[in-house]
Design a protein around this motif. Sequence first.
Motif, PDB file in Angstrom:
ATOM      1  N   VAL A  20       0.836  -1.204   0.000  1.00 51.53           N
ATOM      2  CA  VAL A  20       0.000   0.000   0.000  1.00 51.53           C
ATOM      3  C   VAL A  20       0.868   1.249   0.000  1.00 51.53           C
ATOM      4  O   VAL A  20       0.699   2.164  -0.812  1.00 51.53           O
ATOM      5  CB  VAL A  20      -0.953   0.001   1.221  1.00 51.53           C
ATOM      6  CG1 VAL A  20      -1.601   1.366   1.388  1.00 51.53           C
ATOM      7  CG2 VAL A  20      -2.011  -1.062   1.056  1.00 51.53           C
ATOM      8  N   ALA A  53       2.675   1.660  -3.358  1.00 55.82           N
ATOM      9  CA  ALA A  53       1.791   2.127  -4.433  1.00 55.82           C
ATOM     10  C   ALA A  53       1.485   3.614  -4.264  1.00 55.82           C
ATOM     11  O   ALA A  53       1.524   4.388  -5.229  1.00 55.82           O
ATOM     12  CB  ALA A  53       0.501   1.321  -4.432  1.00 55.82           C
ATOM     13  N   LEU A  54       1.211   4.032  -3.022  1.00 51.99           N
ATOM     14  CA  LEU A  54       0.904   5.442  -2.784  1.00 51.99           C
ATOM     15  C   LEU A  54       2.110   6.328  -3.087  1.00 51.99           C
ATOM     16  O   LEU A  54       1.986   7.416  -3.648  1.00 51.99           O
ATOM     17  CB  LEU A  54       0.453   5.645  -1.336  1.00 51.99           C
ATOM     18  CG  LEU A  54      -0.968   5.192  -1.020  1.00 51.99           C
ATOM     19  CD1 LEU A  54      -1.237   5.292   0.462  1.00 51.99           C
ATOM     20  CD2 LEU A  54      -1.966   6.039  -1.796  1.00 51.99           C
ATOM     21  N   LEU A  55       3.278   5.812  -2.692  1.00 49.10           N
ATOM     22  CA  LEU A  55       4.493   6.583  -2.925  1.00 49.10           C
ATOM     23  C   LEU A  55       4.734   6.764  -4.420  1.00 49.10           C
ATOM     24  O   LEU A  55       5.068   7.859  -4.890  1.00 49.10           O
ATOM     25  CB  LEU A  55       5.669   5.846  -2.280  1.00 49.10           C
ATOM     26  CG  LEU A  55       6.822   6.704  -1.781  1.00 49.10           C
ATOM     27  CD1 LEU A  55       6.318   7.668  -0.737  1.00 49.10           C
ATOM     28  CD2 LEU A  55       7.911   5.825  -1.215  1.00 49.10           C
TER      29      LEU A  55
END
Lengths: 392, 341
Positions: free
Chosen positions: A47, A50-52
């Motif tokens: 998570v 992916a956000l980074l």
Amino acid sequence: MNPVQIVALLFVLLNAGIFAGWMSQRIAAGRGAGSRRVGRLLGMTLVYEALLLGAFFMFLPFYWMVVTSFKDSETALTFPPVWTPSRNQYIHEDPKTGAELPVRLLGIQRSEGELVEAVPESAMEFRRIDVGEYSVTREEPAENAPRYQVNPAQLEQDVVMRIDGRNFVKAWYAPEVATRGGVNFGRYFWVSFLTGILSTAGTLLTSALAAFAFAKMSFPGKGLFFYIVLLTMMVPGQVLLIPNFLTLGTLGWLDTYLALIVPFLASVFTIFLMRQFFMTIPDDLWDAAQIDGTGRFRFLWQIVTPLSKPVFITAGIFLFLGNWNALLWPLIVTSSPEMRTLMVGLQTFNEEAGSEFELLMAASTMAVLPVVILFFVLQRFFIQGIARTGLK
Amino acid sequence: MSILENRRHRETIEAYAYLAPATLVLLVFWFAPVVLALLVSFFDATALAPPGELNFIGLAQYKRALFTDAEFVRSIWNTVNYSIYSVPVTLALSLLAAMLLNTQIRGRAFFRTIFFLPYVTTWVAIAIVWNYVYHREFGIANWLLTVVQQAMPWHSGEPVTFAWLAEPRGIWEMLLFEPLGISLPQLPGDSDQVLRGPSLALFSIVITTIWRDIGYFMIIFLAGLQNIDKSNYEAADIDGATPWQKFWSITFPLLSPVTFFLLVISCINAFKEFTPMFIMTPDGGPDYGTAPMVFHMYNSGFTGQWELSYASALAYILTFMILVLTLVQNRLIGRKVEYGT
């Protein structure tokens, strides 16, 4: 170090951190930590990664815009790109004092060995210059600046990191050349601010009155409201461009402030938004006000409006932003440079500047800054206002 | 009785007084123009011709647009392609982002702000920045391509770079059929795009649009996700449902009103798009391959011959298409949307 390497490093650090955290937990928990925990941890890591990665792509163009606005034209046009706010600096040794100082070339070397005039970088200043019948503000060497004849090919070059507002000042005054001394970005900002604030305030006023009537009063024709909302949502605003253009032409309002303000003085969406909010205000308040002998208008002004501050701010933000960002309408109804809004000014500058990306990025940064500040100050209202549009 | 009647009478008058300012503006600048535009589209008005020589020509402007103006037909293709490629991807990515942010992680506010920032900034500035991002020689799009290719162990020779906004070839042709060595048959006219895909130039603008709108959709999805009752998931956990099952049988159906709302709104907006194309490809792109319908309307009505009637007809064709699209969506998808938790 380039952004891709930075993101790769962040990934490694993130994974190492999560792994270390997991290890310490595991040691603390003894042998009890099972495979379920590992799966959860792996999920969390994914998570974050992916956000980074998403944040990297979202932010990169902004970073690129701001960094470029501090570069010189040479550094803005290099490949692979330079990721720091850098300038390419020529260093010249002063023949008298022997001191090495950064210089600015005033011309371009056309043939090998040709000498080019140069002045010390510190002698450059922004001045108003007379160009025939009008004057423009330009970056020029000071009048008493020492001048050197140099051969650029033999000069030492240095890439220096420096953050200064030079490109911003340059971009600010750049439209003066094309408009023959007429306007600069100050004027564009003024037109956008003035028309934005006036039309927002006006629309809030007309919408509050209409919304109050729809929410709290009964009259023949009240049921039509729903159909009006539906109709205005279905018909694209582009249909209105030509008739409104003709109407404004007949009224003689083309190329005036009125053309940028009056057509937007009512917004069905804002009326709808406010009506929804006003309906939640209990009728008991109105009954109490009536006992005190308060009229409807005073009730609206002194009781309903203060209670409805959030909806006024939210609607105000969207109206102002819509006005600030509008391009097609101001493009059509304005013709003189003096009446350009910031968006039209920026678009014109984009056409004129060609590949002077450092100036284009500086101008874009300036145009974006007010709305970004507005966003950060009123973030709560932004997010709530948008979140509410999806939940009806 | 008469007092009550009198009171109601006064309330009505007061209500009309409150409605008057907004109604006046809407009448003059909304409702009258909608009718006026339709009327204008049956004439041959241009801003340059003297007003005395106005002829009623019926549906001739519409015929001209749909049957003889190849550029307009191309712009319809561009608009449809733009919507087809931008809307679903934006919806999918923003839902993904919203779901990632709806977990127990640190820095939610930070990520939310970063994702939302593009939507706050202005389209004109964004388009100018992306123009530079897509620059053939110095842009970071090509730089990113180069870096990624060089990081691949099997990479050899010069890295492949694209012309982005100046590339007329279709994306499927470039990325799929050409590398596989398949040569495509030439289909008649614009239907050629069905196989080859929209031009990379248009697709570049699609990427920019996706980048800009993700944050906006994400915020709305997030609000929708937070509205879903947590007990649904707890029950699913007890039954041992996998995350995949939970998504398709809880999240997706309960979120469908929000998704449907976003689908309708974003399709309408995509059909009305003008700014990014106008800034990034002021001449309409290679082979007029990026100009949407509004762009062509602007070009016909407010440049060159200033053909106001023709542009009005184009605007009405656009309105008609949006109406049909919205109704079809309502019919086909709107029924399947599950309202209520």
